[in-house]
Design a protein around this motif. Sequence first.
Motif, mmCIF file in Angstrom:
data_model
loop_
_atom_site.group_PDB
_atom_site.id
_atom_site.type_symbol
_atom_site.label_atom_id
_atom_site.label_comp_id
_atom_site.label_asym_id
_atom_site.label_seq_id
_atom_site.Cartn_x
_atom_site.Cartn_y
_atom_site.Cartn_z
ATOM 1 N N VAL A 58 0.844 -1.192 0.000
ATOM 2 C CA VAL A 58 0.000 0.000 0.000
ATOM 3 C C VAL A 58 0.884 1.248 0.000
ATOM 4 C CG1 VAL A 58 -1.915 -1.150 1.166
ATOM 5 C CG2 VAL A 58 -0.133 -0.023 2.519
ATOM 6 N N PRO A 59 0.310 2.424 -0.361
ATOM 7 C CA PRO A 59 1.088 3.665 -0.385
ATOM 8 C C PRO A 59 1.557 4.065 1.007
ATOM 9 C CG PRO A 59 -0.938 3.885 -1.663
ATOM 10 C CD PRO A 59 -1.051 2.605 -0.886
ATOM 11 N N PRO A 60 2.488 5.003 1.082
ATOM 12 C CA PRO A 60 2.949 5.496 2.388
ATOM 13 C C PRO A 60 1.789 6.024 3.224
ATOM 14 C CG PRO A 60 4.375 6.302 0.625
ATOM 15 C CD PRO A 60 3.209 5.645 -0.027
ATOM 16 N N LYS A 61 1.907 5.910 4.519
ATOM 17 C CA LYS A 61 0.854 6.379 5.418
ATOM 18 C C LYS A 61 0.641 7.879 5.223
ATOM 19 C CE LYS A 61 1.548 2.760 8.862
ATOM 20 N NZ LYS A 61 1.894 2.402 10.257
ATOM 21 N N GLY A 62 -0.605 8.266 5.239
ATOM 22 C CA GLY A 62 -0.951 9.660 5.029
ATOM 23 C C GLY A 62 -1.435 9.961 3.628
ATOM 24 N N MET A 63 -1.138 9.077 2.690
ATOM 25 C CA MET A 63 -1.631 9.265 1.327
ATOM 26 C C MET A 63 -3.056 8.742 1.224
ATOM 27 S SD MET A 63 1.522 8.405 -1.282
ATOM 28 C CE MET A 63 0.444 8.744 -2.683
ATOM 29 N N PRO A 64 -3.882 9.314 0.365
ATOM 30 C CA PRO A 64 -5.242 8.798 0.195
ATOM 31 C C PRO A 64 -5.227 7.438 -0.478
ATOM 32 C CG PRO A 64 -4.772 10.476 -1.450
ATOM 33 C CD PRO A 64 -3.625 10.488 -0.485
ATOM 34 N N THR A 65 -6.281 6.668 -0.228
ATOM 35 C CA THR A 65 -6.384 5.377 -0.924
ATOM 36 C C THR A 65 -6.651 5.621 -2.401
ATOM 37 O OG1 THR A 65 -8.756 5.233 -0.495
ATOM 38 C CG2 THR A 65 -7.263 4.206 1.113
ATOM 39 N N MET A 66 -6.229 4.672 -3.222
ATOM 40 C CA MET A 66 -6.399 4.773 -4.664
ATOM 41 C C MET A 66 -6.406 3.366 -5.248
ATOM 42 S SD MET A 66 -2.565 6.038 -5.719
ATOM 43 C CE MET A 66 -2.493 7.242 -4.375
ATOM 44 N N PRO A 67 -6.923 3.190 -6.458
ATOM 45 C CA PRO A 67 -6.916 1.848 -7.057
ATOM 46 C C PRO A 67 -5.513 1.472 -7.512
ATOM 47 C CG PRO A 67 -7.786 3.441 -8.622
ATOM 48 C CD PRO A 67 -7.577 4.176 -7.333
ATOM 49 N N LEU A 68 -4.993 0.379 -6.965
ATOM 50 C CA LEU A 68 -3.653 -0.082 -7.318
ATOM 51 C C LEU A 68 -3.664 -1.394 -8.093
ATOM 52 C CD1 LEU A 68 -1.705 0.708 -4.015
ATOM 53 C CD2 LEU A 68 -1.761 2.039 -6.124
ATOM 54 N N MET A 69 -4.782 -2.088 -8.088
ATOM 55 C CA MET A 69 -4.867 -3.396 -8.730
ATOM 56 C C MET A 69 -6.317 -3.664 -9.096
ATOM 57 S SD MET A 69 -3.514 -6.973 -7.005
ATOM 58 C CE MET A 69 -4.982 -7.343 -6.037
ATOM 59 N N TYR A 70 -6.540 -4.461 -10.137
ATOM 60 C CA TYR A 70 -7.899 -4.866 -10.472
ATOM 61 C C TYR A 70 -7.892 -6.287 -11.028
ATOM 62 C CZ TYR A 70 -7.059 -3.902 -15.517
ATOM 63 O OH TYR A 70 -6.585 -3.903 -16.810
ATOM 64 N N ARG A 71 -9.070 -6.890 -11.058
ATOM 65 C CA ARG A 71 -9.175 -8.226 -11.624
ATOM 66 C C ARG A 71 -10.464 -8.324 -12.433
ATOM 67 N NH1 ARG A 71 -10.907 -12.446 -6.698
ATOM 68 N NH2 ARG A 71 -12.925 -11.473 -6.286
ATOM 69 N N VAL A 72 -10.414 -9.227 -13.404
ATOM 70 C CA VAL A 72 -11.549 -9.434 -14.306
ATOM 71 C C VAL A 72 -11.805 -10.933 -14.436
ATOM 72 C CG1 VAL A 72 -12.413 -9.142 -16.668
ATOM 73 C CG2 VAL A 72 -10.976 -7.358 -15.631
ATOM 74 N N LEU A 73 -13.082 -11.300 -14.404
ATOM 75 C CA LEU A 73 -13.500 -12.654 -14.760
ATOM 76 C C LEU A 73 -14.437 -12.527 -15.963
ATOM 77 C CD1 LEU A 73 -13.764 -15.726 -14.318
ATOM 78 C CD2 LEU A 73 -15.649 -15.225 -12.742
ATOM 79 N N ALA A 74 -14.087 -13.210 -17.039
ATOM 80 C CA ALA A 74 -14.919 -13.195 -18.245
ATOM 81 C C ALA A 74 -15.115 -14.625 -18.716
ATOM 82 C CB ALA A 74 -14.247 -12.359 -19.344
ATOM 83 N N THR A 75 -16.273 -14.903 -19.311
ATOM 84 C CA THR A 75 -16.582 -16.256 -19.761
ATOM 85 C C THR A 75 -17.001 -16.265 -21.222
ATOM 86 O OG1 THR A 75 -18.881 -16.045 -19.030
ATOM 87 C CG2 THR A 75 -17.303 -16.993 -17.452
ATOM 88 N N LYS A 76 -16.874 -17.425 -21.827
ATOM 89 C CA LYS A 76 -17.323 -17.645 -23.194
ATOM 90 C C LYS A 76 -18.620 -18.428 -23.159
ATOM 91 C CE LYS A 76 -15.696 -19.324 -27.717
ATOM 92 N NZ LYS A 76 -14.494 -19.816 -28.444
ATOM 93 N N ALA A 77 -19.591 -18.001 -23.946
ATOM 94 C CA ALA A 77 -20.896 -18.655 -23.962
ATOM 95 C C ALA A 77 -20.768 -20.153 -24.204
ATOM 96 C CB ALA A 77 -21.805 -18.027 -25.017
ATOM 97 N N ALA A 78 -21.608 -20.919 -23.529
ATOM 98 C CA ALA A 78 -21.502 -22.380 -23.619
ATOM 99 C C ALA A 78 -22.039 -22.939 -24.927
ATOM 100 C CB ALA A 78 -22.255 -23.023 -22.445
ATOM 101 N N GLY A 79 -22.971 -22.233 -25.560
ATOM 102 C CA GLY A 79 -23.583 -22.776 -26.762
ATOM 103 C C GLY A 79 -22.937 -22.336 -28.041
#
Length: 284
Positions: free
Chosen positions: A263-284
């Motif tokens: 995480v950033p140094p103490k005193g800094m505001p929180t911010m987005p540092l990481m993200y994740r994605v789940l995606a699927t392919k249609a079964a039919g």
Amino acid sequence: MQSHSHETNRLSWNAATVAHNSHKGDQAVYFRDGGSTLFPEEKELLGDLTGLEVLHLQCNSGQDTLGLVQLGGRVTGVDISDEAIRFATKLSADSGLPATFHRMDVYDYFTTAVETGVQYDVIFASYGTICWLSDIGAWGQGIHALLRPGGRFVFVEFHPFTMIFDEAWKFHYDYFPNGPISSPGVSDYVAQSGNGLALGEYLTGIENFVNPHPAHEFAWGVGDVITSLAKAGLVIVRLDEYPYANGCALFEGMWDSGGRRMVPPKGMPTMPLMYRVLATKAAG
């Protein structure tokens, strides 16, 4: 496709990979003892891979690839770096965790796999991968083409918002740059992260690494990634953002808040540092 940039990056990664692995000790023993480099955020989306065919895109030196094997998958790893694939192949053999590795540009692998009819149940990519890709649309199309119907794509990445800062947290880079961003070369971010990326105890290894080969990165926002996957025909199941970065101390003063969540140094505001994605392919 900017093949010249990819070739330059291949050389830069060959040099950096040697430095990175110099800090990680006996990795084969680490894996034989049951160690894994996968974090909870990706494990949750991956689930039980027993009996599934899994593709790991831009697998680097194969550490996460072997984590996928530990989850039960029959895993294939692909990476552009000769040194990374050489190391991954040996690590797989020495650790007793069998995986198949190919030294190829990811776009070339897409073409070859489609031509030969290869498909996978799960495709995985993570942490510092898409910034090396010159065509995000072709990336999404390739993933869709190689997924079997009903298959899923699991992606975890550092948040592109962080890429506007230099190492000292000063605004420096455009979020929407025009063209590739050149740098002196892939850095020794493992040394910068210390125990965050070391497997077990951090080793000094190569000190003051200077990459002899420049590198060229490409900036892709979250919108670029989601649009690429959706346009290719994948269904976005979830998108999550996190105020920490797993393992990697991307900037000065980052600290481990627990579980190697940097995480950033103490005193800094929180911010987005990481993200994740789940995606699927249609079964039919």
